[in-house]
Design an enzyme around this catalytic site. Structure first.
Site, mmCIF file in Angstrom:
data_model
loop_
_atom_site.group_PDB
_atom_site.id
_atom_site.type_symbol
_atom_site.label_atom_id
_atom_site.label_comp_id
_atom_site.label_asym_id
_atom_site.label_seq_id
_atom_site.Cartn_x
_atom_site.Cartn_y
_atom_site.Cartn_z
ATOM 1 N N LYS A 129 0.816 -1.260 0.161
ATOM 2 C CA LYS A 129 0.110 0.046 0.002
ATOM 3 C C LYS A 129 0.668 1.102 0.044
ATOM 4 O O LYS A 129 0.494 2.175 -0.714
ATOM 5 C CB LYS A 129 -0.868 -0.075 1.428
ATOM 6 N N GLU A 170 -4.152 6.632 8.516
ATOM 7 C CA GLU A 170 -5.132 7.359 7.534
ATOM 8 C C GLU A 170 -6.199 8.181 8.538
ATOM 9 O O GLU A 170 -6.659 7.612 9.581
ATOM 10 C CB GLU A 170 -5.566 6.474 6.572
ATOM 11 N N HIS A 187 -15.097 -8.079 5.794
ATOM 12 C CA HIS A 187 -14.009 -7.956 4.485
ATOM 13 C C HIS A 187 -14.129 -9.118 3.357
ATOM 14 O O HIS A 187 -13.441 -9.294 2.538
ATOM 15 C CB HIS A 187 -12.457 -7.895 4.832
ATOM 16 N N ARG A 189 -5.536 -8.252 -10.534
ATOM 17 C CA ARG A 189 -6.150 -9.801 -11.181
ATOM 18 C C ARG A 189 -7.694 -9.528 -11.805
ATOM 19 O O ARG A 189 -8.209 -8.321 -11.632
ATOM 20 C CB ARG A 189 -6.139 -10.631 -10.075
HETATM 21 C C1 MV4 Z 1 -10.444 2.415 5.366
HETATM 22 C C2 MV4 Z 1 -11.682 2.415 5.667
HETATM 23 C C3 MV4 Z 1 -11.911 3.586 6.383
HETATM 24 N N1 MV4 Z 1 -11.149 4.742 6.324
HETATM 25 N N2 MV4 Z 1 -9.620 3.297 5.246
HETATM 26 C C4 MV4 Z 1 -10.844 -2.348 4.310
HETATM 27 C C5 MV4 Z 1 -9.974 -3.059 3.932
HETATM 28 C C6 MV4 Z 1 -8.865 -2.320 3.111
HETATM 29 N N3 MV4 Z 1 -8.551 -2.688 2.067
HETATM 30 C C7 MV4 Z 1 -9.379 -0.768 3.235
HETATM 31 N N4 MV4 Z 1 -10.368 -1.027 4.154
HETATM 32 C C8 MV4 Z 1 -11.119 0.184 4.770
HETATM 33 N N5 MV4 Z 1 -10.188 1.056 4.614
HETATM 34 C C9 MV4 Z 1 -9.988 4.572 5.716
HETATM 35 N N6 MV4 Z 1 -9.041 5.631 5.635
HETATM 36 C C10 MV4 Z 1 -12.679 1.490 5.913
HETATM 37 C C11 MV4 Z 1 -12.382 0.418 5.302
HETATM 38 C C12 MV4 Z 1 -13.139 -0.819 5.470
HETATM 39 C C13 MV4 Z 1 -13.979 -1.268 4.282
HETATM 40 C C14 MV4 Z 1 -13.659 -0.900 2.932
HETATM 41 C C15 MV4 Z 1 -14.211 -1.288 1.980
HETATM 42 C C16 MV4 Z 1 -15.255 -2.325 2.162
HETATM 43 C C17 MV4 Z 1 -15.376 -2.728 3.413
HETATM 44 C C18 MV4 Z 1 -14.826 -2.295 4.370
HETATM 45 C C19 MV4 Z 1 -15.177 -2.660 5.698
HETATM 46 C C20 MV4 Z 1 -14.351 -2.311 6.610
HETATM 47 C C21 MV4 Z 1 -13.711 -1.304 6.557
#
Ligand code: MV4
Length: 480
Positions: A115, A199, A234, A291
């Site tokens: 990331k 973040e 997730h 992918r």
């Molecule tokens: C976040 C967020 C809120 N704020 N970043 C979850 C997996 C990872 N790939 C990134 N994720 C998140 N990042 C910030 N700054 C909330 C999530 C997140 C989430 C994102 C997409 C779909 C489902 C989720 C479930 C929980 C948290």
């Protein structure tokens, strides 16, 4: 490209081979001892047993797969999703063996696999990002200063992270040190890399991702968005395209941003750029998946393209056969992942024998399926049986068709997420479009599902009673 090996199993192996066959390309399947009788094995022109059931003794054996591919005169390897699909070393080894990896170059996989490296790569490409830092942090005092500057709540993320591992929400300064140490140790044990960063926490985001595609001639396209906000821990369960909330202007803006992300890592092939969308319709780049994704069919339906065909064409060095202006959205597509999991029991895997299995068929229904009646569901892999996809002129039509298709889907022997799908399709927050990534946590509990099922059973009983009473009204002569 005359012969393709598909380094995967289940529905995605079948889905890739179907397009290869359509293009007149021969197919090689690989399988583990647990999958000897799986449909992807019988569908292929040739099949190779890789070894025992556990993935690390079969589907993850990159060198063995490459050696078999060479022996069988294969031209290209399609990795599907999961397994070796985002393994940069594998992609590189495939190319070094003189074969074509049907996917991006290892450079893009490597950059997007981290990331922090991804943030660095897109820095000069005008991509909106969540306020935060761009380097790994280990100093707690420094972290506190940054968090106070950004403002709580903040999110600690692992650079190597995925699936929410190593992610920690921190509400206030006094919790920061402990949460940071936990995130670092979780990331270290899960990924062997304890790098974390900070973040601003976006509290109620929607998950919107853009399908992109690039060729080796410098052309970049986006195929609009998918919304994947309905997920639990997730794990996505329902996906759709287009999103119920994007305006055409925002769609174009996000699509163009996604193409710039692809440019930033010299992307080739099919990829997905993930964004968070907040309540004020601000969007932020999260990561890029290098992918073909599980949920790609909803994009295929609304854009009228075969993404696997495009992947193969691009891998052969052909230019993408469209311009951005040629692409448009027609209709609405909905996807439910049919997992062998029990929605009444915390979605625990429910493996066993598929004693009955009939998939729905009909206009507007597509099932990307990897199983058949009489098969045992192996415990070794992801328990996804199939993807149930519906397509209609409108979102309402796609939802109504999904409800019908779920009702017509016959599964006995294991519990599945089908009833959960009905719950989602009937929930007002979902039908109205007013939902976010907290949908499952906010609205779902097994009791509600049970209530729904009991109501249905009650209605069925009432109907039977009525039929019986109506029938009794009919005069009948006693049998002589
Ligand atoms: C976040 C967020 C809120 N704020 N970043 C979850 C997996 C990872 N790939 C990134 N994720 C998140 N990042 C910030 N700054 C909330 C999530 C997140 C989430 C994102 C997409 C779909 C489902 C989720 C479930 C929980 C948290």
């Amino acid at each position: 490209m005359k012969k393709i090996l598909v380094a995967n199993r289940g529905e995605i192996a079948l889905r890739v081979m179907k397009t290869a066959k359509k293009m007149g390309i021969r197919t090689v399947a690989v399988f583990s001892e647990a999958d000897r009788n799986a449909p992807h094995v019988s569908f292929a022109d040739q099949a190779i047993c890789l070894g025992p059931a556990p993935s690390n003794q079969s589907y993850l054996l990159g060198d063995k797969i490459i050696a078999e591919a060479q022996r069988l005169g294969v031209d290209g390897i399609h990795p599907g999703y999961g397994f070796l699909s985002e393994n940069a070393d594998f992609a590189e080894a495939v190319e070094n063996a003189g074969l074509t990896f049907i996917g991006p170059k290892s450079h893009a996989i490597r950059v997007m696999g981290s990331k922090l490296a991804a943030k660095e790569a897109v820095k000069s490409y005008d991509i909106p990002m969540v306020p935060g830092i761009e380097e790994a942090i280990t100093d707690v005092a420094k972290a506190k200063a940054i968090a106070n500057e950004i403002g709580f709540p903040i999110l600690i993320k692992a650079s190597a992270g995925g699936g929410g591992k190593g992610m920690r929400v921190v509400e206030k300064e006094s919790d920061l040190e402990q949460q940071m140490n936990r995130a670092i140790s979780e990331a270290t044990s899960a990924f062997g890399d304890g790098s974390v960063f900070i973040e601003k926490y976006v509290t109620s985001p929607r998950h919107i991702e853009i399908q992109v595609m690039a060729d080796t001639h410098g052309n970049y396209l986006h195929f609009f968005e998918r919304e994947c906000s309905i997920q639990r821990r997730h794990q996505k369960v329902v996906e759709e395209a287009p999103s119920a909330v994007l305006t055409p202007a925002l769609r174009t803006e996000m699509g163009e941003a996604a193409k710039r992300v692809a440019k930033a890592c010299d992307y080739v092939g099919a990829g997905t750029v993930e964004f968070l969308l907040d309540g004020d319709h601000n969007f932020y780049f999260l990561e890029m998946n290098t992918r073909l994704q599980v949920e790609h069919p909803v994009t295929e339906l609304i854009a009228g393209v075969d993404l696997v065909e495009l992947q193969i064409k691009v891998a052969r060095g052909e230019a993408l056969p469209f311009k951005q202006e040629d692409l448009k959205i027609t209709g609405h597509a909905m996807e439910l992942r049919v997992y062998a999991e029990d929605p009444l029991n915390d979605f625990l895997p429910s493996v066993g024998l598929l004693s009955k299995y009939n998939i729905p068929v009909g206009e507007g229904i597509r099932v990307d399926n990897g199983f058949q009646e009489g098969m045992e569901i192996p415990i070794y892999y992801d328990p996804m049986l199939a993807k149930l996809i519906t397509y209609g002129a409108t979102r309402e039509e796609a939802i109504a068709l999904m409800e019908k298709a779920i009702a017509a889907y016959e599964v006995e022997g294991v519990q599945t997420t089908l009833p959960f799908g009905t719950f989602v399709m009937q929930h007002h927050a979902f039908t109205s479009g007013d939902f976010d990534t907290h949908f499952v946590k906010k609205y779902y509990n097994p009791e509600q599902l049970k209530e729904g099922q009991e109501k249905e059973a009650h209605l069925a009983a009432l109907l039977v009673l009525k039929l019986y009473l109506d029938d009794k009204k009919t005069l009948r002569l006693p049998i002589a």
